[in-house]
Each structure stands twice: as C-alpha cells, then as structure tokens.
Write a protein that holds these residues in place. Structure first.
Motif, short mmCIF file in Angstrom:
data_model
loop_
_atom_site.label_atom_id
_atom_site.label_comp_id
_atom_site.label_asym_id
_atom_site.label_seq_id
_atom_site.Cartn_x
_atom_site.Cartn_y
_atom_site.Cartn_z
N ALA A 1 0.83 -1.21 0.00
CA ALA A 1 0.00 0.00 0.00
C ALA A 1 0.87 1.26 0.00
CB ALA A 1 -0.95 -0.01 1.20
N LEU A 2 1.96 1.25 0.76
CA LEU A 2 2.86 2.40 0.76
C LEU A 2 3.51 2.60 -0.61
CD1 LEU A 2 4.63 2.04 4.23
CD2 LEU A 2 3.21 3.97 3.49
N GLU A 3 3.98 1.52 -1.21
CA GLU A 3 4.64 1.61 -2.51
C GLU A 3 3.67 2.05 -3.60
OE1 GLU A 3 6.51 -2.23 -2.74
OE2 GLU A 3 8.38 -1.45 -1.89
N ASN A 4 2.38 1.79 -3.43
CA ASN A 4 1.38 2.20 -4.41
C ASN A 4 0.99 3.67 -4.28
OD1 ASN A 4 1.18 -0.22 -5.79
ND2 ASN A 4 -0.32 -1.05 -4.36
N LEU A 5 1.48 4.35 -3.26
CA LEU A 5 1.18 5.77 -3.11
C LEU A 5 1.73 6.58 -4.28
CD1 LEU A 5 1.78 6.59 0.66
CD2 LEU A 5 -0.37 6.76 -0.59
N ALA A 6 2.93 6.25 -4.71
CA ALA A 6 3.57 7.00 -5.79
C ALA A 6 4.64 6.12 -6.44
CB ALA A 6 4.21 8.28 -5.24
N ASP A 7 4.87 6.34 -7.72
CA ASP A 7 5.87 5.56 -8.46
C ASP A 7 7.27 5.75 -7.91
OD1 ASP A 7 3.92 4.56 -10.14
OD2 ASP A 7 4.26 6.07 -11.70
N ASP A 8 7.52 6.93 -7.32
CA ASP A 8 8.87 7.25 -6.88
C ASP A 8 9.12 6.94 -5.40
OD1 ASP A 8 7.21 9.25 -5.91
OD2 ASP A 8 8.76 10.79 -6.06
N LEU A 9 8.15 6.41 -4.68
CA LEU A 9 8.32 6.14 -3.25
C LEU A 9 9.07 4.83 -3.05
CD1 LEU A 9 7.75 6.96 -0.30
CD2 LEU A 9 5.62 5.68 -0.46
N MET A 10 10.22 4.93 -2.38
CA MET A 10 10.99 3.73 -2.06
C MET A 10 10.83 3.45 -0.57
SD MET A 10 14.47 4.20 -4.32
CE MET A 10 15.02 5.58 -3.37
N VAL A 11 10.61 2.18 -0.23
CA VAL A 11 10.40 1.77 1.15
C VAL A 11 11.41 0.69 1.50
CG1 VAL A 11 8.76 0.81 2.81
CG2 VAL A 11 7.91 2.22 0.91
N ASP A 12 12.26 0.95 2.49
CA ASP A 12 13.19 -0.05 3.01
C ASP A 12 12.74 -0.41 4.42
OD1 ASP A 12 14.94 -0.14 0.79
OD2 ASP A 12 15.84 1.76 1.45
N ILE A 13 12.83 -1.69 4.77
CA ILE A 13 12.34 -2.19 6.06
C ILE A 13 13.47 -2.78 6.86
CG2 ILE A 13 10.70 -3.76 7.16
CD1 ILE A 13 9.49 -4.06 4.28
N SER A 14 13.46 -2.51 8.17
CA SER A 14 14.35 -3.19 9.10
C SER A 14 13.57 -3.48 10.38
CB SER A 14 15.61 -2.38 9.39
OG SER A 14 15.28 -1.13 9.95
N GLN A 15 14.00 -4.50 11.10
CA GLN A 15 13.30 -4.86 12.33
C GLN A 15 14.20 -4.73 13.51
OE1 GLN A 15 11.52 -8.72 11.81
NE2 GLN A 15 10.01 -7.93 10.42
#
Length: 165
Positions: free
Chosen positions: A151-165
C-alpha cells in the motif's frame, strides 16, 4: 514510578537543556527518552521523565513556571507492551505537499501504529530535486506487513520503502 511526558517550544538560546535537566534533577526525576530539535530559530522537544508519585506533581508545576518556554505535560503510567512487531521504515520520494498525510493514512488504514517519525528535505545528489526522506518506527501485526508495504509503494511511483526490524 509514574512518567511525565513534556513537550516544549521556545526561542532558541543557550542553556535550555541545562535549565530543563536541572529542574528534572531537583525533583528527583530521571530523564528517560527525548527528541530535541532546533527548528527555524526555535528550540522544541519532547522528553519522557520518570519520577515517584510524590515528586511528579512538583516537577510538573516547576516546568510550567519556566518563563521563556511554552510547556505542556502529561502524567502517565508505564504502558503495557503489546504483541505487535516493531518495524522501521525508511521512506524516500520526491517531495510534495501532503506526503506525510498520505503515508500516515496508509499506515493507519493498514492496522499500523506510527510510533516515531523523523523526516527531512534534501536535494537529490545528481538532479538537485527536492527529496523527502523519513524514518518511521511503527508497530504492526506481522501478518499485515506485506499489505502495508504494498500500500505504501502504491502511493507514488517514486516512493521507495526499506524495512528493518
């Protein structure tokens, strides 16, 4: 132990942290967590302090007497921890009006709880275009994580999301 959450803002000047920490120490408070920032000629922050029930009211009153700061406080007890996973998201996109609202709305509607958000604007290295960079700490049920990221990545074509725990 009770906790006091202190938020403050005032004109930036030397000695603000010294003044706050001295009052906290005088009232047997223990500075736990904080986030303090210089923002366009002002100094603002949020501080979590633990203190005994006997000391916390006097500490609260003393902080509100500071002449050069607008201070708000909230007395609370330690929160129970829940079973959701703590995730850190690093978000990068072209800056635009409303980006924080869009991101926070997706996190909320996907069952996440935004715990901390630190954001800044900066110029992209090669183009100079204004970029939005944020680090968000959220709590989310592990089973909903993939849907949240999608859902976050579908906000905009240019939005990059990296995850860490």
């Amino acid at each position: 132990m009770d906790h006091l959450v202190i938020s403050f803002v005032g004109k930036d000047q030397p000695g603000i942290v010294d003044q706050l920490s001295a009052i906290i120490q005088q009232h047997q408070g223990n500075w736990q967590n904080s986030s303090l920032h210089h923002l366009i000629g002002t100094f603002a922050g949020v501080i979590e302090v633990s203190a005994s029930a006997n000391d916390i009211q006097a500490l609260d009153s003393a902080l509100k007497q500071l002449p050069d700061l607008q201070v708000q406080t909230q007395i609370t007890s330690t929160a129970d921890s829940d079973e959701q996973a703590a995730i850190t998201l690093e978000l990068t996109a072209n800056d635009r009006q409303g980006i924080v609202q869009d991101i926070s709305s997706v996190i909320h509607h996907q069952g996440g709880n935004l715990i901390k958000l630190v954001s800044k604007q900066g110029a992209a290295p090669h183009t100079g275009q204004t970029m939005f960079n944020a680090k968000a700490q959220i709590q989310v049920n592990q089973t909903q994580l993939d849907e949240l990221i999608c859902a976050l990545e579908n906000l905009a074509d240019d939005l990059m999301v990296d995850i860490s725990q």
